[in-house]
Design an enzyme around this catalytic site. Sequence first.
Site, short mmCIF file in Angstrom:
data_model
loop_
_atom_site.label_atom_id
_atom_site.label_comp_id
_atom_site.label_asym_id
_atom_site.label_seq_id
_atom_site.Cartn_x
_atom_site.Cartn_y
_atom_site.Cartn_z
N CYS A 53 0.87 -1.36 0.02
CA CYS A 53 0.15 -0.02 0.02
C CYS A 53 0.89 1.22 0.06
O CYS A 53 2.11 1.25 0.20
CB CYS A 53 -0.97 0.08 1.03
N ALA A 56 2.95 1.66 2.93
CA ALA A 56 4.28 0.79 2.90
C ALA A 56 5.24 1.61 2.22
O ALA A 56 6.50 1.28 2.30
CB ALA A 56 3.90 -0.60 2.18
N ARG A 87 12.46 -5.40 6.03
CA ARG A 87 13.17 -5.76 4.66
C ARG A 87 14.91 -5.74 5.05
O ARG A 87 15.47 -5.81 4.06
CB ARG A 87 13.05 -4.61 3.62
N HIS A 187 6.19 6.28 -2.51
CA HIS A 187 7.36 6.74 -2.73
C HIS A 187 7.42 8.23 -3.13
O HIS A 187 8.10 9.14 -2.59
CB HIS A 187 8.01 6.06 -3.88
#
Length: 541
Positions: A53, A56, A87, A187
């Site tokens: 999403c 995220a 991650r 982003h």
Amino acid sequence: MSFEKLDDTMMKTYPTKVYRKRKKAAMVNDPGEVKEIQANVRTIPGIITQRGCTYAGCKGVVLGPTRDIVNITHGPIGCGFYSWLTRRNQTRPENETSENFMTYCFSTDMQDSNIVFGGEKLLKDAIQEAYDLFHPKAIAIFSTCPVGLIGDDVHAVAREMKAQFGDCNVFGFSCEGYKGVSQSAGHHIANNQIFKHVIGNDDSRSDSKFRVNLLGEYNIGGDAFVLEELFEKCGIELVATFSGNSSIDHFANAHTADLNLIMCHRSINYVAEMMEVKFGVPWTKVNFIGAEQSAKSLRKVGAYFEDPQLISRIEEVIAEEMLKTDEAAAKYRPGTEGKTAMLFVGGSRAHHYQDLFAELGMKTLAAGYEFAHRDDYEGRRVLPSIKVDADSRNIEELHIEKDPERYSQALQDRKAALMEKGMEFSDYEGMMAQMEKGALVIDDISHYEMEKLVEVYKPDVFCAGIKEKYAVQKMGIPLKQLHSYDYGGPYAGFDGAVNFYKEIERMVNTNVWGLIKAPWSTQSAMSAKYARGKHAVASHT
């Protein structure tokens, strides 16, 4: 393997409307005639997607690897998953007393009452508590879906608390999960806010002659450490990495660099473009995945600065490093030559890792991104033809102007002179132009499509994420995570290439994959009878 056959076995299973949409997102590649692909559109409801999403993408990807920002997730604790890094981003503080908040999980833990009556007071209390406990240089607030739905103004809260503290930069991100079609929107939002609130806050500059930023490198498995050491060997100062092994001070000082190097085009090109408009810092695309591409990227940096001593030193480093990679390739390539791979991962990885597989003599059969836009596939030349849709309009477009005092015309003059000599700037030709003819390209692949690809193509290795890992491996195909690298890495630079050669050779030649078969596919069925009342009923297992 023709696309027509794949179309029959995979796409035509869908209902007619779904079929028409998904077919636009899959095609056989022809680098000589790059065609339009459907990308950056909403995933069809009911299809199991690889995507994340908006929240995220903003918190989990771009801001997550920054060690000295207290990142607070404003929302229910379930959304706090990405508040605790997942991650394998690594960091290396300057010393033992330097701040490092990456191991913490900060969340306002909104309850039902906060959803009904509003959560701004809860957020203020959380910010105050974080400040009292840690006295950080910065606190960032990340909105999740409920926050956007009830209307909490995280930006107003951030301004109030920043003014109250005086010595702590507080800023917010309207990155509700539904804000875009994928994590790509996150982003973009992260780029905007970092540029507005952090970049340009520190004008100090070292005496180094060669200063660069590395954008779109997130230090998965220690990749950034390898590249930092590589730059240091060459005598190049790395001002800031966005955002692997990063600090807010690095971000604040990033505009003083002479060149921006972009690894992951999708996640960070916005910052690069805004820095060029405001400060005059040019950007160019690089790839430090694979020995050959790492050498090419280093040479590009040397060509930009046009310094004979730097160019000579870069060649010395390349020659030294290539001895190791050539030796490793000679050792491991016999076990990988002619084998096949598929790559369906986000960012630049589905593109860049094709070069690394090529160094092993392996062929990429199919590849695609999770959250790409058309320019990531077709190149930036198509940007003028991309229509802005309703989803894209959800994201603020900043109006950036040239800074009259800090804009570097000298850097722009250098760029113009180098472009006349053939050097490329502000461009990315996309994945499809570099893929082999006949390879398959699929955007936002579904779980069903993934299983069909494995069934029909039977690749020797499949590259994706944790959601796909065990489903693929149960089909007898090894899966290499390229989001978090499983427990491996680093894979960037020359040292990373050697690590990758070794791990892939081991994976594709492990006999266990041929033994993974369901018991009922290799054993005869068992049958029995059991009594129920007066009648015997047959049972088969």
